[in-house]
Write an enzyme that holds these catalytic residues in place. Structure first.
Site, PDB file in Angstrom:
ATOM      1  N   ASP A  15     -24.079 -26.801 -22.769  1.00 31.53           N
ATOM      2  CA  ASP A  15     -24.133 -26.359 -24.171  1.00 31.53           C
ATOM      3  C   ASP A  15     -23.537 -25.053 -24.857  1.00 31.53           C
ATOM      4  O   ASP A  15     -23.318 -26.065 -25.766  1.00 31.53           O
ATOM      5  CB  ASP A  15     -25.370 -26.520 -23.523  1.00 31.53           C
ATOM      6  CG  ASP A  15     -26.539 -27.466 -23.012  1.00 31.53           C
ATOM      7  OD1 ASP A  15     -26.040 -28.464 -23.111  1.00 31.53           O
ATOM      8  OD2 ASP A  15     -27.822 -26.632 -22.673  1.00 31.53           O
ATOM      9  N   HIS A  61     -27.405 -18.419 -16.530  1.00 31.74           N
ATOM     10  CA  HIS A  61     -27.602 -20.715 -16.176  1.00 31.74           C
ATOM     11  C   HIS A  61     -28.606 -19.980 -14.969  1.00 31.74           C
ATOM     12  O   HIS A  61     -27.959 -18.782 -14.482  1.00 31.74           O
ATOM     13  CB  HIS A  61     -26.074 -21.219 -15.903  1.00 31.74           C
ATOM     14  CG  HIS A  61     -26.578 -22.640 -15.153  1.00 31.74           C
ATOM     15  ND1 HIS A  61     -27.098 -22.562 -13.744  1.00 31.74           N
ATOM     16  CD2 HIS A  61     -26.712 -23.489 -15.772  1.00 31.74           C
ATOM     17  CE1 HIS A  61     -27.271 -23.912 -13.765  1.00 31.74           C
ATOM     18  NE2 HIS A  61     -26.640 -24.175 -15.172  1.00 31.74           N
TER      19      HIS A  61
HETATM   20  N1  CMC Z   1     -29.230 -13.919 -23.667  1.00 26.80           N
HETATM   21  C1  CMC Z   1     -29.883 -12.893 -23.490  1.00 26.80           C
HETATM   22  N2  CMC Z   1     -30.273 -12.350 -22.705  1.00 26.80           N
HETATM   23  C2  CMC Z   1     -29.951 -12.848 -21.713  1.00 26.80           C
HETATM   24  C3  CMC Z   1     -30.260 -14.712 -21.820  1.00 26.80           C
HETATM   25  C4  CMC Z   1     -29.418 -15.094 -22.990  1.00 26.80           C
HETATM   26  N3  CMC Z   1     -29.467 -15.899 -23.076  1.00 26.80           N
HETATM   27  N4  CMC Z   1     -30.120 -15.194 -20.357  1.00 26.80           N
HETATM   28  C5  CMC Z   1     -30.467 -14.440 -19.609  1.00 26.80           C
HETATM   29  N5  CMC Z   1     -30.507 -13.488 -20.130  1.00 26.80           N
HETATM   30  C6  CMC Z   1     -31.515 -12.026 -19.177  1.00 26.80           C
HETATM   31  C7  CMC Z   1     -32.924 -12.533 -18.966  1.00 26.80           C
HETATM   32  O1  CMC Z   1     -33.552 -11.527 -19.671  1.00 26.80           O
HETATM   33  C8  CMC Z   1     -32.906 -11.521 -17.579  1.00 26.80           C
HETATM   34  O2  CMC Z   1     -32.441 -10.253 -18.577  1.00 26.80           O
HETATM   35  P1  CMC Z   1     -33.572  -9.107 -17.720  1.00 26.80           P
HETATM   36  O3  CMC Z   1     -33.050  -8.345 -15.725  1.00 26.80           O
HETATM   37  O4  CMC Z   1     -33.244  -7.319 -17.967  1.00 26.80           O
HETATM   38  O5  CMC Z   1     -35.271  -8.893 -17.268  1.00 26.80           O
HETATM   39  C9  CMC Z   1     -31.363 -11.658 -17.031  1.00 26.80           C
HETATM   40  O6  CMC Z   1     -31.009 -12.075 -17.994  1.00 26.80           O
HETATM   41  C10 CMC Z   1     -31.765 -12.927 -16.008  1.00 26.80           C
HETATM   42  O7  CMC Z   1     -32.637 -13.777 -16.920  1.00 26.80           O
HETATM   43  P2  CMC Z   1     -33.667 -15.316 -16.323  1.00 26.80           P
HETATM   44  O8  CMC Z   1     -33.950 -15.387 -17.370  1.00 26.80           O
HETATM   45  O9  CMC Z   1     -34.962 -14.699 -15.541  1.00 26.80           O
HETATM   46  O10 CMC Z   1     -32.790 -16.404 -15.898  1.00 26.80           O
HETATM   47  P3  CMC Z   1     -33.227 -17.462 -15.229  1.00 26.80           P
HETATM   48  O11 CMC Z   1     -32.290 -17.649 -13.962  1.00 26.80           O
HETATM   49  O12 CMC Z   1     -34.273 -17.541 -15.095  1.00 26.80           O
HETATM   50  O13 CMC Z   1     -32.454 -18.592 -16.955  1.00 26.80           O
HETATM   51  C11 CMC Z   1     -31.450 -19.537 -18.361  1.00 26.80           C
HETATM   52  C12 CMC Z   1     -31.720 -19.228 -16.720  1.00 26.80           C
HETATM   53  C13 CMC Z   1     -30.553 -20.705 -18.469  1.00 26.80           C
HETATM   54  C14 CMC Z   1     -33.257 -20.645 -18.539  1.00 26.80           C
HETATM   55  C15 CMC Z   1     -31.608 -18.430 -19.502  1.00 26.80           C
HETATM   56  O14 CMC Z   1     -29.845 -17.525 -18.931  1.00 26.80           O
HETATM   57  C16 CMC Z   1     -31.690 -19.101 -20.759  1.00 26.80           C
HETATM   58  O15 CMC Z   1     -32.382 -18.500 -21.627  1.00 26.80           O
HETATM   59  N6  CMC Z   1     -30.772 -18.928 -21.603  1.00 26.80           N
HETATM   60  C17 CMC Z   1     -29.835 -19.511 -22.952  1.00 26.80           C
HETATM   61  C18 CMC Z   1     -30.364 -20.907 -22.760  1.00 26.80           C
HETATM   62  C19 CMC Z   1     -29.820 -21.937 -22.598  1.00 26.80           C
HETATM   63  O16 CMC Z   1     -28.693 -21.257 -22.512  1.00 26.80           O
HETATM   64  N7  CMC Z   1     -30.403 -22.865 -21.474  1.00 26.80           N
HETATM   65  C20 CMC Z   1     -28.913 -24.055 -21.517  1.00 26.80           C
HETATM   66  C21 CMC Z   1     -28.841 -23.740 -19.807  1.00 26.80           C
HETATM   67  S1  CMC Z   1     -27.091 -24.635 -18.584  1.00 26.80           S
HETATM   68  C22 CMC Z   1     -27.900 -26.355 -19.302  1.00 26.80           C
HETATM   69  C23 CMC Z   1     -29.007 -27.533 -18.631  1.00 26.80           C
HETATM   70  O17 CMC Z   1     -29.861 -26.348 -18.456  1.00 26.80           O
HETATM   71  O18 CMC Z   1     -28.572 -27.695 -17.114  1.00 26.80           O
END
Ligand code: CMC
Length: 429
Positions: free
Chosen positions: A364, A307
């Protein structure tokens, strides 16, 4: 307490005001920075940018705290109903008995949809995604209520638009479902409360009255409450951004619905179940899928994990996980993907990759398992998220309007070509 921040650019220093919220959140106000220094700030994805001052929802990602209008989410999920929470978010306080009765009655009066709009439902191909339908149908409501187009609506007129949208959204969502399974639509009935009415329109039959199980009503209330607002996330920021151009409520919410659809946001609930099914069909080897999620050459992410703001735990996920066990027990359902989900969570919580990056199950991760137990097909999950988020979007749109916020218009740093002379088509290389 600091009253100002000082920015030093070369030999020149600039004083920037500090803004402190009621929960002691601190910000540096840079709104005049470009005027005085010629510099803007750059923050792709708004990871560190506050877009507004808001009195609706507070969350602390480190401590896993979420409150609507000061009330902890745990208390609201346990003791409240969705409609009560909708009132709280939109009008600022929990309703007194007569206020809630009036709110329910006002909504009941507007649940019908213009009969001509039924033709719109017929126009979608049977397999079209419910989120695309929902976004189109919500923006289409503006055609039936052209008075909502004016940015100069009085408070009373604005409130009527809000009531109409809250009322009609539940009807639209359930009719999308009915059309998808080829069943006749069920009209709303004023004898029911908001959630029961929605469930009756969704699962009811024309051939007989159905009993709505109180376990299902209660689970649905909980899920809708947990999704009702989450401050400046992608879809809410979209609603505020679109609304800031003085765009009407229906169009602003339709834009929010589109933003929610993406699998990184609300679409994750559908993606989670599809992922869990895939893992089950693949033999249930969770370690293999954890490995894939960690592999930077593999696009796969553990859906329902991570998140932008929560870096300890998502309080909504905690409540949903417990509700998931309760609902499945009460309904006597055993879902093999629940075991896979728990195994996956356990493995990820002990894996350094997830621990170091502070990746925890989000709202989720378990919600889809409950939606499925209640009888919803997978592609309806994100639509249910939208139904829950509607009061939050409305509250944020209303607040933005009442605060007379300026049109949203971020700046950029241009990195493209500088000066080029036009070349005739035959001379281009
Ligand atoms: N599985 C594997 N690696 C992950 C995941 C995941 N679900 N989420 C983040 N990472 C890794 C990412 O690859 C990165 O690694 P590194 O630092 O080595 O490059 C690190 O963690 C930080 O991730 P980020 O993408 O920069 O973080 P963000 O804050 O931009 O993204 C997120 C947040 C929710 C989009 C992301 O965690 C994600 O894609 N999660 C899966 C989709 C998901 O479950 N979304 C629902 C969110 S809650 C409901 C709502 O939207 O309100």
């Amino acid at each position: 307490m600091l009253e100002k921040a000082t920015l030093k650019l070369g030999e020149t220093t600039f004083d920037l005001p500090i803004v402190i919220g009621t929960e002691n959140e601190k910000a540096i106000d840079i709104s005049k920075l470009r005027d005085v220094s010629g510099y803007i700030t750059l923050d792709s994805g708004y990871k560190n940018t506050g877009a507004t001052k808001s009195a609706i929802t507070y969350l602390d990602g480190e401590l896993g705290i979420l409150k609507y209008r000061g009330y902890p989410i745990e208390q609201l999920a346990e003791k409240s109903t969705f409609l009560e929470v909708a009132f709280l978010l939109i009008y600022g306080d929990l309703p007194k008995k007569e206020e809630l009765d009036k709110f329910q009655a006002d909504i009941s009066r507007h649940t019908l949809i213009h009969e001509d709009m039924k033709k719109f439902f017929d126009g979608f191909p049977s397999k079209s995604h419910p989120m695309g339908q929902l976004s189109s149908l919500v923006v289409s409501l503006s055609s039936f209520y052209p008075e909502s187009l004016s940015a100069r609506q009085t408070d009373e007129e604005k409130n009527l638009t809000i009531i109409k949208l809250l009322a009609k959204m539940a009807t639209v969502v359930s009719w999308i479902y009915k059309k998808s399974i080829g069943h006749p639509i069920i009209y709303p009935q004023n004898k029911y409360d908001y959630v029961t009415n929605f469930l009756n329109m969704t699962f009811g039959q024309r051939t007989e009255e159905i009993e709505i199980d109180p376990v299902v009503v209660s689970a649905m209330n909980t899920l809708l409450i947990l999704h009702a607002d989450h401050e400046q996330n992608c879809s809410t920021s979209t609603v505020r951004m679109v609304g800031s151009s003085d765009c009407n409520l229906y169009a602003s919410i339709a834009a929010g619905i589109s933003a929610l659809w993406g699998p990184l946001h609300g679409g994750a609930n559908q993606a989670v179940i599809e992922m869990l099914e895939k893992i089950k069909d693949d033999g249930g080897d969770t370690e293999k899928w954890i490995k894939k999620a960690k592999d930077k050459d593999d696009d796969f992410r553990l859906m329902g994990f991570g998140h932008r703001v929560y870096k300890n735990f998502d309080p909504r996920a905690k409540i949903i996980k417990k509700a998931c066990d309760d609902v499945l027990n009460k309904l006597g359902i055993s879902d093999p993907v629940l075991d896979i989900a728990k195994k996956l969570e356990e493995a990820a919580l002990h894996d350094p990759y997830f621990v170091e990056r502070k990746l925890y199950p989000n709202v989720d991760f378990y919600s889809g398992i409950i939606y499925r137990a209640l009888g919803f097909p997978t592609d309806m999950f994100t639509v249910l998220f939208a139904l829950g988020r509607l009061p939050g979007w409305i509250a944020q749109w209303k607040e933005m309007r009442e605060n007379k916020e300026p049109i949203g218009r971020p700046r950029q740093i241009y990195i493209g070509e500088v000066n080029r002379d036009f070349s005739e088509i035959q001379n281009r290389k």
